[in-house]
Write a protein that holds these residues in place. Structure first.
Motif, PDB file in Angstrom:
ATOM      1  N   LYS A 311       0.861  -1.182   0.000  1.00 37.65           N
ATOM      2  CA  LYS A 311       0.000   0.000   0.000  1.00 37.65           C
ATOM      3  C   LYS A 311       0.894   1.227   0.000  1.00 37.65           C
ATOM      4  O   LYS A 311       1.799   1.335   0.818  1.00 37.65           O
ATOM      5  N   VAL A 312       0.638   2.134  -0.924  1.00 42.76           N
ATOM      6  CA  VAL A 312       1.493   3.299  -1.083  1.00 42.76           C
ATOM      7  C   VAL A 312       0.827   4.485  -0.400  1.00 42.76           C
ATOM      8  O   VAL A 312      -0.366   4.730  -0.628  1.00 42.76           O
ATOM      9  N   PRO A 313       1.561   5.227   0.449  1.00 45.62           N
ATOM     10  CA  PRO A 313       0.945   6.365   1.149  1.00 45.62           C
ATOM     11  C   PRO A 313       0.379   7.393   0.175  1.00 45.62           C
ATOM     12  O   PRO A 313       0.899   7.568  -0.931  1.00 45.62           O
ATOM     13  N   ALA A 314      -0.677   8.069   0.614  1.00 47.77           N
ATOM     14  CA  ALA A 314      -1.314   9.073  -0.245  1.00 47.77           C
ATOM     15  C   ALA A 314      -0.332  10.201  -0.553  1.00 47.77           C
ATOM     16  O   ALA A 314       0.469  10.591   0.293  1.00 47.77           O
ATOM     17  N   GLY A 315      -0.418  10.698  -1.759  1.00 45.04           N
ATOM     18  CA  GLY A 315       0.472  11.793  -2.166  1.00 45.04           C
ATOM     19  C   GLY A 315       0.658  11.773  -3.654  1.00 45.04           C
ATOM     20  O   GLY A 315       0.057  10.954  -4.364  1.00 45.04           O
ATOM     21  N   GLU A 316       1.464  12.697  -4.132  1.00 50.01           N
ATOM     22  CA  GLU A 316       1.725  12.719  -5.565  1.00 50.01           C
ATOM     23  C   GLU A 316       3.166  13.102  -5.824  1.00 50.01           C
ATOM     24  O   GLU A 316       3.813  13.744  -4.999  1.00 50.01           O
ATOM     25  N   THR A 317       3.649  12.677  -6.978  1.00 48.38           N
ATOM     26  CA  THR A 317       5.029  12.974  -7.315  1.00 48.38           C
ATOM     27  C   THR A 317       5.185  13.027  -8.827  1.00 48.38           C
ATOM     28  O   THR A 317       4.347  12.510  -9.565  1.00 48.38           O
TER      29      THR A 317
END
Lengths: 385, 174
Positions: A311-317
């Motif tokens: 599971k990947v933490p919420a956010g953007e890149t």
């Protein structure tokens, strides 16, 4: 004044296709000179193009939609298929975006192996491109030589990763394995042979009178057009702009390598050919540097928990890398679940093949259209991800 | 990047500044100020490169998140400008006058998400899906499986018991 070009009314050229002076032809989607399945709708007057519209959609497989329904690790067989000649950039960027959101750092040796892989794939892609560029101007022999050597590069990839075209060698946390025994020696030997091939290509292609006559002055991209059209990579460097993602925003271990961005001032198809031809030497030099200085010991992959339940933490890149065509980027947005919320791919062809090509092609002889397309190194799957 | 944010905050109604890396930051701006902010960033602060324009569908909140990623070639920094617009009758001001490639991005967003950009040239020309008459495909409520089931005929699969099947094929007399 009577010119051969149609009159311009309200910013668009006005002409009657039934007048007999103009013909509308379709070039592609199936055409030996077209890179991938893309078509150009051309209006020609005599043998000169007066209007062009790029049509894409023949290769659309909905990658970005598919990725929304797949777990992060299951996206790997998808991302590499966005670019056939150079899938490693996609693999690296997808892995890098996931690692960035997870906040993990890959081991030092994995960084060197990734850089080696990226440079080798750049070389393989350039070898394919130079075949297309020479073939577009009637020199099929160079294409036969260079595709042979691309196959030798693919042999090295097969030995390294088990696959020739889609390697899936770089995965989140590192790479899949270390170099096989004797691989380094075979690579160095091939690099010497490729260098010899490039010397020969200089004699038969770059010094060829016909090639020079047709490519000098073709598709002029001036420096002020670079920002306006979003031009990147060798096309921008062929217009004298010193822009190279590897140098400007170093990723992996590019800041430890010794190289300079290659530029030319010609602004035309010939200058872009020179830039790419010189960059092939640069890639060979970088591969030698990496093989010489790479650490021999160390982990190549991090110990991660079961990636199927990742599971990947919420956010953007947004991550970027320099591909053979220029800046390649991945925007990734996560909502904290096991599936990516949105992945958007920024391929250089998106700008080069649509707005820029439609602009440059006006006034070009129809026989030089392939040469112009190849000099922009357009590749349709990047447009219709 | 924080200084730039503080500087811009005097002129624009910015919020939600976030920065994980020294060269990359994200901020949120209301849709009525977005084009003014992007023009300001391009002309005054050197963000001359439009890296991409993309959209994220937050169907739970009934919003589209338009993301403009801008790059500054002088100090090699990225700024992501996020604009939230309503999903219902989604519309946004066009930036085709700032960058030539913007019209291609807007054409794609119109086709894939149904976001209108009034004034953008060639906006309604089919981009990838020629002759498409269903809802825009990249919206999260578009169900690819249901679409394929209603539009394509099912190809029934014959299933054989292997031993019996091979016996039938090789020794039909027995």
């Amino acid at each position: 004044m009577d010119t051969q070009y149609p009159p311009i009314v309200n910013g668009a050229s006005q002409y009657d296709l039934d007048s007999g002076k103009y013909v509308r032809v379709w070039q592609g989607p199936q055409h030996p000179g077209v890179t991938g399945n893309m078509s150009l709708e051309l209006d020609i007057c005599g043998d000169q193009v007066v209007w062009c519209k790029t049509h894409v959609g023949y290769l659309h497989r909905g990658f970005e939609k598919l990725m929304e329904r797949r777990r992060y690790i299951n996206c790997f067989p998808i991302v590499c298929r966005i670019c056939v000649p150079e899938p490693d950039t996609n693999e690296y960027l997808f892995a890098a975006a996931v690692e960035d959101l997870l906040g993990i750092e890959v081991p030092e040796k994995a960084k060197w192996l990734r850089t080696l892989n990226l440079e080798l794939s750049r070389l393989g892609s350039f070898l394919m491109w130079i075949g297309g560029q020479s073939g577009a101007f009637g020199m099929g022999t160079v294409a036969q030589w260079s595709i042979t050597f691309r196959d030798y590069v693919l042999d090295l990839f097969e030995e390294l990763s088990g696959a020739r075209v889609y390697h899936m060698y770089m995965i989140p946390g590192g790479v899949r394995g270390d170099l096989p025994d004797g691989w380094k020696g075979r690579t160095l030997e091939l690099m010497t042979r490729v260098e010899k091939l490039l010397d020969e290509i200089r004699h038969v292609m770059l010094n060829n009178a016909i090639f020079k006559q047709r490519s000098v002055g073709l598709g002029i991209v001036t420096a002020d057009m670079v920002d306006r059209f979003g031009v990147v990579g060798p096309v921008a460097r062929g217009s004298g702009m010193k822009r190279d993602v590897r140098k400007d925003s170093p990723y992996l271990i590019y800041d430890q390598l010794d190289f300079e961005a290659v530029t030319e001032d010609g602004c035309d198809a010939y200058a872009r050919t020179l830039v790419r031809w010189r960059e092939m030497y640069q890639s060979i030099e970088l591969i030698r540097q990496i093989l010489d200085r790479m650490p021999t010991e160390g982990e190549v992959h991090l110990k991660l928990p079961n990636v199927l339940h990742l599971k990947v933490p919420a956010g953007e890149t947004y991550v970027r890398a320099e591909s053979t065509r220029g800046e390649y980027g991945y925007y990734m947005c996560s909502d904290g679940s096991a599936f990516p919320r949105k992945v958007t791919v920024r391929g250089p062809s998106y700008c080069h093949a649509m707005s820029l090509l439609e602009h440059l092609i006006v006034g070009v002889n129809i026989a030089d259209v392939h040469g112009l397309m190849l000099s922009l190194h357009t590749y349709p799957p990047e447009i219709e991800r | 990047m924080k200084e730039l944010y503080e500087l811009l905050k005097d002129r624009f109604r910015l919020s939600d500044f976030s920065q994980k890396q020294p060269v990359q930051a994200w901020l949120k701006v209301p849709s009525d100020q977005a084009v003014a902010l992007i023009t300001h960033l391009r002309d005054i602060h050197g963000f001359s490169h439009l890296v991409m324009l993309t959209c994220v569908d937050w169907i739970e909140q009934g919003k589209f998140q338009l993301t403009y990623i801008l790059h500054n070639y002088h100090d090699h920094k990225d700024l992501g400008v996020k604009v939230y617009i309503d999903r219902e009758s989604a519309s946004m001001e066009s930036i085709h006058h700032l960058w030539e490639q913007a019209r291609t991005y807007q054409r794609e967003l119109y086709e894939m998400f149904g976001i209108s950009f009034p004034g953008s040239p060639g906006l309604t020309d089919p981009f990838i899906l020629e002759g498409w008459d269903d809802m825009p495909v990249m919206r999260r409520d578009f169900d690819t499986k249901a679409y394929s089931e209603t539009h394509y005929s099912h190809r029934p699969r014959e299933i054989h018991e292997p031993e019996e099947h091979m016996k039938q094929r090789m020794y039909p007399e027995d």
